[in-house]
Motif scaffolding. Structure first.
Motif, PDB file in Angstrom:
ATOM      1  N   GLU A 155      35.676  94.958  75.000  1.00  0.00           N
ATOM      2  CA  GLU A 155      35.381  93.618  74.573  1.00  0.00           C
ATOM      3  C   GLU A 155      35.467  93.369  73.254  1.00  0.00           C
ATOM      4  N   GLY A 156      36.519  93.700  72.481  1.00  0.00           N
ATOM      5  CA  GLY A 156      36.823  93.640  71.154  1.00  0.00           C
ATOM      6  C   GLY A 156      36.252  94.197  70.010  1.00  0.00           C
ATOM      7  N   THR A 157      35.351  95.156  70.710  1.00  0.00           N
ATOM      8  CA  THR A 157      34.184  96.041  69.595  1.00  0.00           C
ATOM      9  C   THR A 157      34.904  97.448  69.408  1.00  0.00           C
ATOM     10  N   ARG A 158      35.510  97.724  68.431  1.00  0.00           N
ATOM     11  CA  ARG A 158      36.198  98.931  67.984  1.00  0.00           C
ATOM     12  C   ARG A 158      35.171 100.072  67.777  1.00  0.00           C
ATOM     13  N   ILE A 159      35.415 101.202  68.811  1.00  0.00           N
ATOM     14  CA  ILE A 159      34.936 102.523  68.725  1.00  0.00           C
ATOM     15  C   ILE A 159      35.612 103.545  68.467  1.00  0.00           C
ATOM     16  N   ARG A 160      35.406 104.359  67.258  1.00  0.00           N
ATOM     17  CA  ARG A 160      36.551 105.292  66.894  1.00  0.00           C
ATOM     18  C   ARG A 160      36.118 106.504  67.890  1.00  0.00           C
ATOM     19  N   ALA A 161      37.196 107.137  68.075  1.00  0.00           N
ATOM     20  CA  ALA A 161      37.037 108.546  68.578  1.00  0.00           C
ATOM     21  C   ALA A 161      36.228 109.349  67.819  1.00  0.00           C
ATOM     22  N   GLY A 162      35.348 109.954  68.578  1.00  0.00           N
ATOM     23  CA  GLY A 162      34.347 111.055  68.166  1.00  0.00           C
ATOM     24  C   GLY A 162      32.839 110.148  67.796  1.00  0.00           C
ATOM     25  N   HIS A 163      32.848 108.803  67.687  1.00  0.00           N
ATOM     26  CA  HIS A 163      31.612 108.211  67.394  1.00  0.00           C
ATOM     27  C   HIS A 163      30.855 107.971  68.710  1.00  0.00           C
ATOM     28  N   PHE A 164      29.280 107.844  68.415  1.00  0.00           N
ATOM     29  CA  PHE A 164      28.716 107.907  69.701  1.00  0.00           C
ATOM     30  C   PHE A 164      28.128 106.405  69.692  1.00  0.00           C
ATOM     31  N   VAL A 165      27.912 106.382  71.134  1.00  0.00           N
ATOM     32  CA  VAL A 165      27.558 104.805  71.592  1.00  0.00           C
ATOM     33  C   VAL A 165      26.182 105.041  72.365  1.00  0.00           C
ATOM     34  N   HIS A 166      25.020 104.418  71.800  1.00  0.00           N
ATOM     35  CA  HIS A 166      24.058 104.249  72.839  1.00  0.00           C
ATOM     36  C   HIS A 166      23.860 103.184  73.788  1.00  0.00           C
ATOM     37  N   VAL A 167      24.013 103.424  74.898  1.00  0.00           N
ATOM     38  CA  VAL A 167      24.180 102.374  75.845  1.00  0.00           C
ATOM     39  C   VAL A 167      22.618 102.244  76.357  1.00  0.00           C
ATOM     40  N   SER A 168      22.071 100.977  76.434  1.00  0.00           N
ATOM     41  CA  SER A 168      20.677 100.803  76.721  1.00  0.00           C
ATOM     42  C   SER A 168      20.661 100.245  78.010  1.00  0.00           C
ATOM     43  N   TYR A 169      20.282 101.116  79.229  1.00  0.00           N
ATOM     44  CA  TYR A 169      19.878 100.616  80.469  1.00  0.00           C
ATOM     45  C   TYR A 169      18.899  99.920  80.575  1.00  0.00           C
ATOM     46  N   LEU A 170      18.194  99.844  79.870  1.00  0.00           N
ATOM     47  CA  LEU A 170      16.974  98.806  79.824  1.00  0.00           C
ATOM     48  C   LEU A 170      17.405  97.491  79.423  1.00  0.00           C
ATOM     49  N   LYS A 201      10.795 105.746  78.510  1.00  0.00           N
ATOM     50  CA  LYS A 201      10.611 104.879  77.224  1.00  0.00           C
ATOM     51  C   LYS A 201      11.854 105.226  76.520  1.00  0.00           C
ATOM     52  N   GLY A 202      12.744 106.335  76.891  1.00  0.00           N
ATOM     53  CA  GLY A 202      13.947 106.218  76.137  1.00  0.00           C
ATOM     54  C   GLY A 202      14.801 105.272  76.589  1.00  0.00           C
ATOM     55  N   ASP A 203      16.026 104.684  76.022  1.00  0.00           N
ATOM     56  CA  ASP A 203      16.597 103.646  75.992  1.00  0.00           C
ATOM     57  C   ASP A 203      18.102 103.893  77.152  1.00  0.00           C
ATOM     58  N   GLY A 204      18.537 105.038  77.033  1.00  0.00           N
ATOM     59  CA  GLY A 204      19.669 105.454  77.843  1.00  0.00           C
ATOM     60  C   GLY A 204      20.434 106.891  77.316  1.00  0.00           C
ATOM     61  N   ILE A 205      21.490 107.070  77.825  1.00  0.00           N
ATOM     62  CA  ILE A 205      22.199 108.212  77.368  1.00  0.00           C
ATOM     63  C   ILE A 205      23.239 108.169  76.352  1.00  0.00           C
ATOM     64  N   PRO A 206      23.245 108.893  75.433  1.00  0.00           N
ATOM     65  CA  PRO A 206      24.554 108.520  74.229  1.00  0.00           C
ATOM     66  C   PRO A 206      25.836 109.026  74.983  1.00  0.00           C
ATOM     67  N   ARG A 207      26.823 108.104  74.398  1.00  0.00           N
ATOM     68  CA  ARG A 207      28.086 108.606  75.116  1.00  0.00           C
ATOM     69  C   ARG A 207      29.000 108.583  73.616  1.00  0.00           C
ATOM     70  N   MET A 208      30.163 109.768  73.690  1.00  0.00           N
ATOM     71  CA  MET A 208      30.888 109.857  72.556  1.00  0.00           C
ATOM     72  C   MET A 208      32.352 109.379  73.114  1.00  0.00           C
ATOM     73  N   ALA A 209      32.801 108.588  72.296  1.00  0.00           N
ATOM     74  CA  ALA A 209      34.284 107.732  72.495  1.00  0.00           C
ATOM     75  C   ALA A 209      35.259 108.949  72.531  1.00  0.00           C
ATOM     76  N   LEU A 210      36.078 109.313  73.123  1.00  0.00           N
ATOM     77  CA  LEU A 210      37.155 110.560  73.396  1.00  0.00           C
ATOM     78  C   LEU A 210      38.353 109.859  72.567  1.00  0.00           C
ATOM     79  N   PRO A 211      38.895 108.707  73.272  1.00  0.00           N
ATOM     80  CA  PRO A 211      39.888 108.167  72.225  1.00  0.00           C
ATOM     81  C   PRO A 211      39.327 106.941  71.447  1.00  0.00           C
ATOM     82  N   ASP A 212      40.075 106.342  70.444  1.00  0.00           N
ATOM     83  CA  ASP A 212      39.858 104.966  70.160  1.00  0.00           C
ATOM     84  C   ASP A 212      39.612 103.861  71.033  1.00  0.00           C
ATOM     85  N   VAL A 213      38.752 103.137  71.241  1.00  0.00           N
ATOM     86  CA  VAL A 213      38.560 102.035  72.178  1.00  0.00           C
ATOM     87  C   VAL A 213      38.047 101.033  71.677  1.00  0.00           C
ATOM     88  N   ALA A 214      38.153  99.993  72.463  1.00  0.00           N
ATOM     89  CA  ALA A 214      37.724  98.562  71.974  1.00  0.00           C
ATOM     90  C   ALA A 214      37.313  97.715  72.960  1.00  0.00           C
TER      91      ALA A 214
END
Ligand code: HEM
Length: 128
Positions: free
Chosen positions: A28-43, A13-26
């Motif tokens: 496909e143009g979406t800016r993610i700051r270092a230390g921020h979490f992204v929840h990638v949905s495999y489903l 039922k869960g969506d996926g596993i959270p990842r934390m950006a280590l450096p700032d990354v972008a």
């Protein structure tokens, strides 16, 4: 057949596993700051209509395309090969032994677990 089942059926039922950006990354143009979490949905990835046309349909004739059920990249499931072999053997043997296996109740009557992250029916009445 197995890969289309793995793509189409949410395995938990869960969506996926959270990842934390280590450096700032972008990506496909979406800016993610270092230390921020992204929840990638495999489903959601497995039902992405840009990758899988008519993505909600179970289509065994679908052109082969990698799905995300075992994850991707460096943390892809370490047991992908044995898990696939086990599923192929189990599903193959079940369908060989019971070629007329069917649900014995309307699918709306199947009750699903609501207490764990896993996704499974509490009872599965079948006929064969
Ligand atoms: C159908 C069965 C299975 C499915 C759908 C599945 C799915 C997954 C997924 C989605 C991940 C996360 C990948 C990522 O972080 O990107 C994962 C990781 C992992 N899985 Fe599985 N898995 C299955 C069976 C198993 C089995 C049977 C084992 C062990 C006996 C196993 C061991 C692991 C381990 C150790 C990881 C962590 C890998 C890492 O972080 O480097 N998995 N699995």
């Amino acid at each position: 057949m197995l890969d289309e089942l793995l793509r189409h059926i949410p395995f938990r039922k869960g969506d996926g596993i959270p990842r934390m950006a280590l450096p700032d990354v972008a990506p496909e143009g979406t800016r993610i700051r270092a230390g921020h979490f992204v929840h990638v949905s495999y489903l959601a990835a497995n039902r992405d209509p840009a990758v899988f046309p008519d993505s909600d349909a179970l289509d065994f004739d679908r052109a082969p395309h990698p799905h995300m059920t075992f994850g991707w990249g460096g943390h892809r499931c370490i047991a992908t090969a044995p898990a696939r072999a086990e599923l192929e053997t189990a599903i193959g043997a079940l369908l060989t032994r019971f070629p007329h296996l069917r649900l014995a109740v309307p699918d709306s009557e199947v009750q699903w677990d609501t207490e764990t992250i896993r996704r499974f029916p509490l009872r599965l009445p079948v006929s064969w």
